[in-house]
Scaffold this active site. Structure first.
Site: not given
Ligand code: 3EB
Length: 317
Positions: A135, A142, A308
């Site tokens: 991740y 990105r 989530e």
């Molecule tokens: C968070 O709130 C949970 O890296 O694009 C949620 C939505 C999360 C998008 C991203 C990561 C992303 O950090 C993880």
């Protein structure tokens, strides 16, 4: 300008061909991206949990033009553009960088420089890449692309990033000619301000995107987890994580405007499919009128997070 965008969860199977340009997201289908008439069909390798086979539809009334540019599949409409990228995901940082460069170049070239919603799926999200969790490699790729494209982090839209069991990186998005309104959550640190412990390069996404459409305002909700400030809460407790997510979603709704309708649909990502009845009971208790639900298996980016939820507030009629 009011965007002609609508979304719904359709029953899977032979449904009547929807008029207009559309993006269809399928679960339980062989992973891939295809253009089918006026429809961009993305099957990002999601597996449903409860056997509730549905297709997520985003539709713009009026004709669409299907085109391809390298690894980007595009469905272009007068006011909106759907675009999808799918390639192998190893090494993930480089492929993510390439995906974002390809996508941003393609949408800018067509006059739709503003993404209003982005989804990201890839395999082995907790696996190792050069001593980092994948991740984090994704966030690095990105960030590099956004830097190169001079795209400020705070101009990014709502997003999802989830680990699947399917090979390959999928990045797809909806883009518009004008910027949408990014909404942050007062209960959460903005992702691009997370401290470095989560990733050497911060995630870049908004908590939600508010758009004005022909059927009223809509709120496109990012994947939302049990995070307060920047910290994971209720480690190991799926019920408490779910309640914290609902509080986060309610806070986003309150922040984005009281003219917004309730959620039309939600997708719940579960690390452990066996948590479905528990989470379903909490959702049923929370909502006066339960939104349409799509249950899928998915790995949230932090190991300790079990659930989530993403979705959209929109009028359903
Ligand atoms: C968070 O709130 C949970 O890296 O694009 C949620 C939505 C999360 C998008 C991203 C990561 C992303 O950090 C993880």
């Amino acid at each position: 300008m009011a965007l002609p965008l609508r979304t719904r969860l359709l029953p899977e199977g032979p449904f009547e061909a929807t008029p207009g340009a559309c993006l269809h997201v399928r679960a339980d289908a062989p992973p891939g991206v295809e253009l089918n008439g006026h429809c961009l069909v993305v099957s990002p390798g999601l597996q449903t949990v409860a056997g509730d086979r549905v297709v997520e539809e985003w539709r713009a009334d009026g004709p669409g033009l299907a085109t391809r540019e390298g690894d980007v599949h595009l469905l272009e409409h007068a006011d909106l553009l759907f675009a999808a990228w799918h390639r192998p995901d190893d090494p993930l940082a480089d492929h993510t960088q390439q995906a974002y460069l390809d996508l941003f170049q393609a949408i800018r070239a067509r006059g739709f420089p503003y993404p209003i919603r982005i989804w990201n799926y890839f395999s082995r999200i907790h696996g190792d890449e050069c001593g980092l969790e994948r991740y984090q490699s994704f966030c690095i790729g990105r960030a590099r692309a956004l830097d190169e494209m001079e795209m400020p982090e705070h101009a990014m839209p709502a997003a999802t990033a989830i680990g699947t069991g399917a090979p390959g990186l999928f990045v797809y998005l909806i883009a518009a000619r004008e910027p949408a309104h990014a909404v942050e959550n007062p209960r959460q640190t903005s992702a691009w301000r997370y401290p470095e412990q989560y990733s050497p390069e911060s995630p870049a996404f908004a908590r939600a995107t508010r758009i004005e459409t022909g059927i009223g305002p809509q709120l496109l909700l990012s994947g939302t987890a049990s995070i307060i400030g920047h910290e994971s809460r209720h480690i190991g407790d799926c019920a408490a994580q779910t309640r914290e997510i609902l509080a986060n979603l309610d806070a986003l709704h309150a922040t984005a405007g009281d003219d917004l309708p309730p959620p039309a649909w939600l997708r719940v990502y579960l690390r452990r499919p066996e948590d479905q009845p528990l989470v379903a009971a909490i959702l049923a208790e929370h909502y006066r009128q339960l939104p349409a639900l799509h249950w899928v298996r998915g790995d949230v980016c932090r190991r300790e997070l079990l659930v989530e939820i993403e979705g959209v507030h929109a009028r359903t009629a």
